[in-house]
Design an enzyme around this catalytic site. Structure first.
Site, PDB file in Angstrom:
ATOM      1  NE  ARG A  55      -2.934   0.425   3.330  1.00  0.00           N
ATOM      2  CZ  ARG A  55      -2.200   0.527   4.455  1.00  0.00           C
ATOM      3  NH1 ARG A  55      -1.389   1.562   4.627  1.00  0.00           N
ATOM      4  NH2 ARG A  55      -2.280  -0.386   5.397  1.00  0.00           N
ATOM      5  CE1 TYR A 107     -15.904  11.541 -16.530  1.00  0.00           C
ATOM      6  CE2 TYR A 107     -15.561  11.526 -14.160  1.00  0.00           C
ATOM      7  CZ  TYR A 107     -15.854  10.856 -15.335  1.00  0.00           C
ATOM      8  OH  TYR A 107     -16.092   9.519 -15.300  1.00  0.00           O
ATOM      9  CG  ASP A 179      -9.120  16.282 -14.945  1.00  0.00           C
ATOM     10  OD1 ASP A 179      -8.413  15.715 -15.807  1.00  0.00           O
ATOM     11  OD2 ASP A 179     -10.163  15.768 -14.476  1.00  0.00           O
ATOM     12  CE  LYS A 204     -11.934   8.297 -18.618  1.00  0.00           C
ATOM     13  NZ  LYS A 204     -12.253   9.562 -17.973  1.00  0.00           N
TER      14      LYS A 204
END
Ligand SMILES: *Cc1c(COP(=O)(O)O)cnc(C)c1O
Length: 391
Positions: A55, A107, A179, A204
């Protein structure tokens, strides 16, 4: 000069393939192996090779994080289980009472997280049209902690002036988050334009093959990197080694794919712009686009996303056009090698209230295309034959 600093002077294609990458030290493997392990041997308590528990740090994720920092010209990259997990990590930098000024054309999932998750925790969001810096500046007060920019925006492809927003953020002592999912670092490097944090849905273009969901943040400041690494480890929204590997592989061809996405998009835009069944085309590469000059200034190219409105701007016609497409696949998401088409009003932006959605231009007749890297003749033919249902 450190190896990393030397890398910064290289051109994008070289960075995309080599940035932050060394052959695996234990085997010489050229590609970072998928270290499918949760833990690491310690020779004595507290003595290890820098990896204790996956982690906190995993070698495959670490290789991806170095590659991300390298292509965005940052100092630190952090990878998460999704783009929205990366958004969530940014929100955890805030405290109740803080205010965020965000662009209104956002978004849908980011908007939903802001309003449904973080507003109830006492964070106040202002959604504004960022065309006007004055309007953004007028909202700044002592509680302003973050300015949130998506450019080009989804799905209207508005372009926001990153340096202008950086000036406002600095004066307000607020963080500027950009972003950069739509532009990718090949076309736009926000950290060099004054942003503090760059965010990606690597699902993406960075992944590029529609086979992985992953998110990323890149920063250039050590203190901010440490705060975000603490959040990443303390709240645990990491990505796994297999997914890290897939995005690492995707990044290596980013520049080549983007060039083809853009040449295909350019040809489609020219065609749609002349088409009798099309009312309006939105693409920053069009000289008539309001953000054209700004895009030319802050981007290397205009990207692979196109939005257009069908003649008459109604729901039924837009739905029949997207349903008639054969090479373009009707699906959410974007940025993969295959062309995708979507109807934002009923798909990606369905979670935004209708009045607010239409105020930002997402009308019922709007269709969004993520132009893939297929042969352009086939894409043109596909769009033509599906639009013919309206003629
Ligand atoms: C898809 C997307 C996100 C969310 O990313 P996920 O990987 O789907 O969680 C955030 N911002 C933009 C611009 C996106 O397109």
């Amino acid at each position: 000069m450190s190896e990393f600093a030397a890398m910064k002077n290289q051109n994008f294609g070289t960075l995309a393939i080599h940035g932050g990458q060394e052959p695996d030290p234990s085997t010489g493997a050229v590609m970072p192996p998928i270290y499918q392990t949760s833990t690491y041997v310690q020779t004595a308590p507290g003595q290890h090779k820098g990896y204790e528990y996956s982690r906190t740090l995993n070698p495959t994720r670490h290789a991806l994080e170095k590659a991300l920092a390298s292509i965005e010209l940052g100092s630190h990259g952090l990878a998460f289980g999704s783009g929205l997990a990366a958004v969530d990590a940014c929100m955890k930098l805030l405290k109740p009472g803080d205010e965020v000024i965000s662009c209104s054309d956002l978004y849908g999932g980011t908007y939903r997280q802001f309003v449904k998750i973080y507003e109830p925790f006492g964070i106040q969001f202002h959604f504004v049209d960022m065309d006007s810096s004055e309007q953004v500046a007028s909202l700044v007060n002592e509680r302003t902690a973050m300015i949130w920019v998506e450019t080009p925006t989804n799905p209207m492809l508005n372009v926001i002036d990153i340096p202008a927003m950086a000036t406002i953020a600095q004066a307000a002592d607020a963080l500027l988050v950009v972003d950069n999912t739509f532009a990718t670092p090949y076309l736009q490097q926000p950290l060099t334009l004054g942003a503090d944090i760059v965010l990606h849905s690597a699902t993406k273009y960075l992944g590029g093959h529609s086979d992985v969901v992953l998110g990323a943040l890149v920063v250039k400041n050590d203190d901010l990197a440490a705060r975000l690494a603490f959040i990443q480890n303390a709240t645990g929204a990491i990505c796994g080694p297999m997914d890290s590997f897939l995005v690492l592989r995707g990044i290596k061809t980013l520049h080549v794919r983007m060039d083809r996405h853009m040449s295909n998009a350019k040809a489609l835009v020219a065609h749609l712009n002349e088409h009798p069944a099309v009312e309006k085309v939105f693409y920053p590469g069009l000289e008539s686009h309001p953000g054209h000059a700004l895009a030319t200034r802050q981007m290397r190219g205009y990207g692979g996303m196109i939005s257009f409105v069908v003649k008459g701007d109604n729901h039924e016609d837009a739905v029949s056009v997207v349903s008639a497409l054969k090479v373009f696949t009707l699906a959410e998401s974007l940025g993969g090698v295959e062309s995708l088409a979507g109807h934002p009003a009923s798909m990606t932006h369905a979670s935004i209230p209708k009045a607010q959605r239409e105020a930002t231009g997402v009308t019922d007749g709007l269709i969004r295309l993520s132009v893939g890297i297929e042969d352009i003749q086939d894409l043109l033919h596909d769009v033509d034959s599906s639009l013919s249902v309206l003629l």
